[in-house]
Structure formats: C-alpha cells, structure tokens
Motif scaffolding. Sequence first.
Motif, PDB file in Angstrom:
ATOM      1  N   LEU A  44       1.210  -1.194   0.024  1.00 38.29           N
ATOM      2  CA  LEU A  44       0.019   0.043  -0.095  1.00 38.29           C
ATOM      3  C   LEU A  44       0.947   1.550  -0.236  1.00 38.29           C
ATOM      4  CD1 LEU A  44      -2.909  -0.318   2.260  1.00 38.29           C
ATOM      5  CD2 LEU A  44      -2.994  -0.840  -0.370  1.00 38.29           C
ATOM      6  N   GLY A  45       1.991   1.716   0.588  1.00 38.19           N
ATOM      7  CA  GLY A  45       3.014   1.944   0.847  1.00 38.19           C
ATOM      8  C   GLY A  45       3.702   2.802  -0.572  1.00 38.19           C
ATOM      9  N   LEU A  46       3.537   1.862  -1.461  1.00 35.49           N
ATOM     10  CA  LEU A  46       4.547   1.821  -2.420  1.00 35.49           C
ATOM     11  C   LEU A  46       3.434   1.922  -3.632  1.00 35.49           C
ATOM     12  CD1 LEU A  46       6.540  -1.600  -3.414  1.00 35.49           C
ATOM     13  CD2 LEU A  46       7.201   1.022  -2.841  1.00 35.49           C
ATOM     14  N   ARG A  50       3.834   5.762  -5.952  1.00 30.53           N
ATOM     15  CA  ARG A  50       3.003   5.862  -7.330  1.00 30.53           C
ATOM     16  C   ARG A  50       1.735   6.556  -7.336  1.00 30.53           C
ATOM     17  NH1 ARG A  50       4.252   3.375 -11.701  1.00 30.53           N
ATOM     18  NH2 ARG A  50       5.826   2.464 -10.187  1.00 30.53           N
ATOM     19  N   ALA A  51       1.006   6.990  -6.356  1.00 34.07           N
ATOM     20  CA  ALA A  51      -0.136   7.783  -7.077  1.00 34.07           C
ATOM     21  C   ALA A  51       0.039   9.608  -6.547  1.00 34.07           C
ATOM     22  CB  ALA A  51      -1.681   8.121  -5.383  1.00 34.07           C
ATOM     23  N   VAL A  52       0.790   9.515  -5.331  1.00 31.98           N
ATOM     24  CA  VAL A  52       1.230  11.240  -5.691  1.00 31.98           C
ATOM     25  C   VAL A  52       2.164  11.163  -6.433  1.00 31.98           C
ATOM     26  CG1 VAL A  52       3.446  12.504  -3.817  1.00 31.98           C
ATOM     27  CG2 VAL A  52       1.495  10.532  -2.253  1.00 31.98           C
ATOM     28  N   ASP A  53       2.934  10.545  -7.351  1.00 28.06           N
ATOM     29  CA  ASP A  53       3.553  10.491  -8.263  1.00 28.06           C
ATOM     30  C   ASP A  53       2.865  11.157  -9.154  1.00 28.06           C
ATOM     31  OD1 ASP A  53       6.482  10.647  -6.895  1.00 28.06           O
ATOM     32  OD2 ASP A  53       5.798   8.802  -7.694  1.00 28.06           O
ATOM     33  N   TRP A  54       1.464  11.312  -9.035  1.00 30.10           N
ATOM     34  CA  TRP A  54       0.269  12.220 -10.333  1.00 30.10           C
ATOM     35  C   TRP A  54      -0.125  12.891 -10.046  1.00 30.10           C
ATOM     36  CZ3 TRP A  54      -1.873   5.617 -11.042  1.00 30.10           C
ATOM     37  CH2 TRP A  54      -1.045   5.431 -12.121  1.00 30.10           C
TER      38      TRP A  54
END
Length: 276
Positions: A44-46, A50-54
């Motif tokens: 979930l952390g990964l 990834r979501a934050v990068d978007w």
Amino acid sequence: MAYRGGREPIGEDNVNVSHQSPLQEFVVLLGAALLFLAVAYGILGLLIDRAVDWVEPETERSLFAHFGEAFSNETASEAERVLQSLVNDLQACLDPGYRIDVTLSDNPMANAFALPGGRMIVTRGLLEQVASENGLAFVLAHELGHFANRDHLRGLGRGIVLTVMSSVVLGSDSSLNAVFSPASMAGQARFSRARESAADASALAAVHCHYGHVGGALEFFETLRDAAPSERNFLEPMHYFASHPDVATRIDDANALIADRARPLGPVTPLPLPLQ
C-alpha cells in the motif's frame, strides 16, 4: 450396542488434536499476522508513492490550501518578508513546482516544517539557533526538498494507511493495538528517516547552487549536536522509532556528500537584521 459410560478416548492421529503447545501456536500466528501486515503496508505504501507522483503540484495546492490557513497572516512582518525572499531565491535552485508561502511562528521550539498545499512554517526558536543566513538557508532548503519530493503527501498517505489497517484488523479501541503499534511505528520511522536524508542531500545542492559554496550549511545541526552530545548510547534502542536520523549521523552523511561532490566551503553571510 451397549452403553459404556464416559467418553471414547481421542486417538493421537485425530486431525482435530493439535500436537503443538498453545504458546508455540500463538507465536506462529502472531508472526504470520505481523508478516502479513508488513507486506500489506509495504504494498500500500508503494501504491501511495506512485499515486502521489501523479498528483500535479497545482492540484495539491488547491486541495490542501486550507491546511495552512490557520497559519496565514493578512499582513506579513518584516521578518516574514525576509524569509519569503530567501525561500523565493532558493526556489530558483530547488523548485517544488508551486509557490511556497512562509509563516513565522512565535513558537520557541527550534523547528521548520512543510504543510501540504505549499505552506512552510518557521519558528522563532529556529532563528535563535542559527547565526548565519547560510545555516538558515540549509534548513529552509531542507523543507523545500520535502516539498519537491512530496514527502509531506507520502507521509500523510502512509499515516492514513496505518490508521485504517490498525482499525480494520484490530478494531479502533482494541488493546492489541499496543502490541502491533511498535512494529508499525518502526516501519514508518524507517521510511521517514530515509526521506529526511534525501531532503538533506537536496538542501546541500540548493545551498551550493545559491551561494556557490556550502560554508555554514551544517551550522544548525552542529548547534544541536553540541547541545546534547552524550544521549545517543542511552537512547540507542529508541533510534529505531525516531522519525529523523540522529544529528551526528546527519552531519557525517552531509560531510561525506560534500567531500564526494567536491563542494567548496566559503565565507558565511550574517543573518539579516530582521531575523536576529
């Protein structure tokens, strides 16, 4: 069939009979539960990273602008204008993608921190612990590094994941939270220390870019080290739960990076009068 009285003896090969001790079974189940939680948290952390990068910086600013509203001032003081000017200059070297607004807090604790949405809080306690603009610039650039690396969003997301996992698996008011919380805190702290080290590296690069050297950059860390030089051994086990690397390690790592990148040292600039 005649009644024999009592119960039939249970055979050793009965599949319903455990051949392990209750304590051994508990340890196995606890280990499996911790392993499952660790793997789930890692995955979930990964996904959060990834979501934050978007998330576009402007989207973040519009979504979380209210985080900093409680700290905003209608009229900036002279000290805040000087801080804002220095942050603006540093952003030419380390740009997170949106404007960062600086607020000076009267809190006596030496600190600076980044809020989602683009608000940086600097305390008067921090200004009392730095003697040069270079030392202050490193701390400000460190916070810019958190903004640029989106650490504030990643930390917020991972914190929510831990809270939700704990509540779903154990219940919000379960006493078992006390059993699992040290493991989750250690994992979160390890992630946080890695992000702090990355922000230190970004800050050194920004200070070198702005001044052309890194003289005075570690002034704040050195002040902290000199104020509490001998607590490391006594608190050694607690290091694994700390959100920041210890000061001595940060100084050593920064000096190693300075040597590795051949960053020159140079004369420091006095702290501007409105900040003294």
